[in-house]
Design a protein around this motif. Sequence first.
Motif, PDB file in Angstrom:
ATOM      1  N   PHE A   1       0.838  -1.210   0.000  1.00  9.48           N
ATOM      2  CA  PHE A   1       0.000   0.000   0.000  1.00  9.48           C
ATOM      3  C   PHE A   1       0.862   1.245   0.000  1.00  9.48           C
ATOM      4  O   PHE A   1       0.622   2.186  -0.747  1.00  9.48           O
ATOM      5  N   ILE A   2       1.901   1.248   0.806  1.00  8.10           N
ATOM      6  CA  ILE A   2       2.789   2.403   0.847  1.00  8.10           C
ATOM      7  C   ILE A   2       3.483   2.578  -0.489  1.00  8.10           C
ATOM      8  O   ILE A   2       3.580   3.676  -1.033  1.00  8.10           O
ATOM      9  N   ALA A   3       3.964   1.467  -1.064  1.00  8.95           N
ATOM     10  CA  ALA A   3       4.645   1.564  -2.358  1.00  8.95           C
ATOM     11  C   ALA A   3       3.698   2.080  -3.428  1.00  8.95           C
ATOM     12  O   ALA A   3       4.078   2.874  -4.282  1.00  8.95           O
ATOM     13  N   LYS A   4       2.440   1.634  -3.384  1.00 11.32           N
ATOM     14  CA  LYS A   4       1.473   2.087  -4.381  1.00 11.32           C
ATOM     15  C   LYS A   4       1.221   3.578  -4.247  1.00 11.32           C
ATOM     16  O   LYS A   4       1.152   4.302  -5.249  1.00 11.32           O
ATOM     17  N   ARG A   5       1.101   4.067  -3.014  1.00 17.68           N
ATOM     18  CA  ARG A   5       0.888   5.500  -2.807  1.00 17.68           C
ATOM     19  C   ARG A   5       2.087   6.293  -3.314  1.00 17.68           C
ATOM     20  O   ARG A   5       1.944   7.326  -3.943  1.00 17.68           O
ATOM     21  N   GLN A   6       3.289   5.789  -3.065  1.00 16.13           N
ATOM     22  CA  GLN A   6       4.479   6.489  -3.528  1.00 16.13           C
ATOM     23  C   GLN A   6       4.536   6.512  -5.048  1.00 16.13           C
ATOM     24  O   GLN A   6       4.939   7.498  -5.649  1.00 16.13           O
ATOM     25  N   GLN A   7       4.102   5.430  -5.668  1.00 17.57           N
ATOM     26  CA  GLN A   7       4.173   5.346  -7.116  1.00 17.57           C
ATOM     27  C   GLN A   7       3.286   6.384  -7.781  1.00 17.57           C
ATOM     28  O   GLN A   7       3.649   6.961  -8.802  1.00 17.57           O
ATOM     29  N   HIS A   8       2.125   6.659  -7.191  1.00 17.36           N
ATOM     30  CA  HIS A   8       1.169   7.561  -7.820  1.00 17.36           C
ATOM     31  C   HIS A   8       1.231   8.973  -7.255  1.00 17.36           C
ATOM     32  O   HIS A   8       0.481   9.841  -7.697  1.00 17.36           O
ATOM     33  N   ALA A   9       2.100   9.200  -6.274  1.00 15.67           N
ATOM     34  CA  ALA A   9       2.196  10.541  -5.696  1.00 15.67           C
ATOM     35  C   ALA A   9       2.889  11.490  -6.668  1.00 15.67           C
ATOM     36  O   ALA A   9       3.818  11.115  -7.376  1.00 15.67           O
ATOM     37  N   ALA A  10       2.392  12.727  -6.717  1.00 15.57           N
ATOM     38  CA  ALA A  10       3.019  13.724  -7.571  1.00 15.57           C
ATOM     39  C   ALA A  10       4.365  14.126  -6.988  1.00 15.57           C
ATOM     40  O   ALA A  10       4.522  14.246  -5.778  1.00 15.57           O
ATOM     41  N   ALA A  11       5.340  14.305  -7.858  1.00 14.69           N
ATOM     42  CA  ALA A  11       6.674  14.711  -7.403  1.00 14.69           C
ATOM     43  C   ALA A  11       6.619  16.129  -6.854  1.00 14.69           C
ATOM     44  O   ALA A  11       5.986  17.007  -7.450  1.00 14.69           O
ATOM     45  N   PRO A  12       7.234  16.378  -5.690  1.00  9.11           N
ATOM     46  CA  PRO A  12       7.203  17.724  -5.127  1.00  9.11           C
ATOM     47  C   PRO A  12       7.983  18.703  -5.986  1.00  9.11           C
ATOM     48  O   PRO A  12       8.979  18.346  -6.617  1.00  9.11           O
ATOM     49  N   THR A  13       7.515  19.937  -6.028  1.00  8.94           N
ATOM     50  CA  THR A  13       8.205  20.979  -6.785  1.00  8.94           C
ATOM     51  C   THR A  13       9.275  21.611  -5.910  1.00  8.94           C
ATOM     52  O   THR A  13       8.970  22.098  -4.827  1.00  8.94           O
ATOM     53  N   PRO A  14      10.541  21.583  -6.352  1.00  8.24           N
ATOM     54  CA  PRO A  14      11.607  22.183  -5.538  1.00  8.24           C
ATOM     55  C   PRO A  14      11.351  23.665  -5.309  1.00  8.24           C
ATOM     56  O   PRO A  14      10.948  24.392  -6.216  1.00  8.24           O
ATOM     57  N   ARG A  15      11.574  24.107  -4.092  1.00  6.45           N
ATOM     58  CA  ARG A  15      11.401  25.513  -3.758  1.00  6.45           C
ATOM     59  C   ARG A  15      12.738  26.228  -3.871  1.00  6.45           C
ATOM     60  O   ARG A  15      13.770  25.698  -3.495  1.00  6.45           O
ATOM     61  N   SER A  16      12.695  27.444  -4.395  1.00  6.16           N
ATOM     62  CA  SER A  16      13.914  28.228  -4.534  1.00  6.16           C
ATOM     63  C   SER A  16      14.403  28.672  -3.162  1.00  6.16           C
ATOM     64  O   SER A  16      13.626  28.866  -2.227  1.00  6.16           O
ATOM     65  N   LEU A  17      15.713  28.820  -3.034  1.00  2.05           N
ATOM     66  CA  LEU A  17      16.333  29.193  -1.778  1.00  2.05           C
ATOM     67  C   LEU A  17      15.998  30.637  -1.417  1.00  2.05           C
ATOM     68  O   LEU A  17      16.036  31.525  -2.274  1.00  2.05           O
ATOM     69  N   VAL A  18      15.671  30.874  -0.142  1.00  2.00           N
ATOM     70  CA  VAL A  18      15.335  32.207   0.351  1.00  2.00           C
ATOM     71  C   VAL A  18      16.448  32.692   1.279  1.00  2.00           C
ATOM     72  O   VAL A  18      16.935  31.941   2.123  1.00  2.00           O
ATOM     73  N   PHE A  19      16.837  33.932   1.108  1.00  2.00           N
ATOM     74  CA  PHE A  19      17.843  34.580   1.951  1.00  2.00           C
ATOM     75  C   PHE A  19      17.107  35.541   2.876  1.00  2.00           C
ATOM     76  O   PHE A  19      16.569  36.548   2.427  1.00  2.00           O
ATOM     77  N   VAL A  20      17.057  35.219   4.181  1.00  2.00           N
ATOM     78  CA  VAL A  20      16.408  36.097   5.153  1.00  2.00           C
ATOM     79  C   VAL A  20      17.455  37.081   5.670  1.00  2.00           C
ATOM     80  O   VAL A  20      18.447  36.684   6.282  1.00  2.00           O
ATOM     81  N   LEU A  21      17.231  38.362   5.425  1.00  2.00           N
ATOM     82  CA  LEU A  21      18.177  39.405   5.810  1.00  2.00           C
ATOM     83  C   LEU A  21      18.057  39.737   7.296  1.00  2.00           C
ATOM     84  O   LEU A  21      17.017  39.491   7.913  1.00  2.00           O
ATOM     85  N   PRO A  22      19.103  40.310   7.898  1.00  2.00           N
ATOM     86  CA  PRO A  22      18.974  40.810   9.267  1.00  2.00           C
ATOM     87  C   PRO A  22      17.840  41.821   9.359  1.00  2.00           C
ATOM     88  O   PRO A  22      17.601  42.591   8.428  1.00  2.00           O
TER      89      PRO A  22
END
Length: 240
Positions: A1-22
Amino acid sequence: FIAKRQQHAAAPTPRSLVFVLPAIVEDASDLAWARLGVMDLVAQRLREAGQPTVPSETVVALARFDGETPTASELAKLTQTTGARSFLEPDVKRENGRWRVTLTRLTDARAVSTYSATADDVLAATGAAIAQLSAALDLAPPPYKEGSGPGAKLAQQIAYALLQDRLADARALIDRAPPEVRDDPRVRLQSAAIDFYQSRLAEARATLEKLRDERAPDRPPELNARVLIALAALENRGGD
């Protein structure tokens, strides 16, 4: 069941890196810690919610703006150095006896969106502004709400000292705090970090293992994860 869910799960979209300033702090007379403390809190909460951010230690080493918004050329240099293309600038000011924290997203040194909240406490206002930002970024799960009060404030004051490698000052902050504040799990985690940096590894391990074994039901899971990561750092320090 876990493998089946992983197979059909949408691939996550990579998030761009954020630079938090002082943070820009309007009245820093009693809020010197907020410049880096608020910055570190915002970066940490976003990171815990799945938004990659530049490590605070790297920000401190690179950001030399002395309380001013960086220019487009300065942001371009930071992009070239870190790969971050999105910047976030916190602003802390007092309005009518309360604190307003504004998080401004910058592109080419221009504000593209802002998220602002007001509260009686700086950290409470910061947490509310982070909640607005996380909703706009569609972060899931959203960052947990940062509690206010002396324990939360002391934890960020200690973070400010640690980011400046002022270990003695960080330890003094803990030693001067009332016992009930020193017992706050966030403060105890910071205390273990100080022991780690001072090579007091047995003391650090004792604190971290006690935090791990307490299993407090009301403790945020992110804090439990930070405890485990700190324990992993101890094992790595020992060559395991």
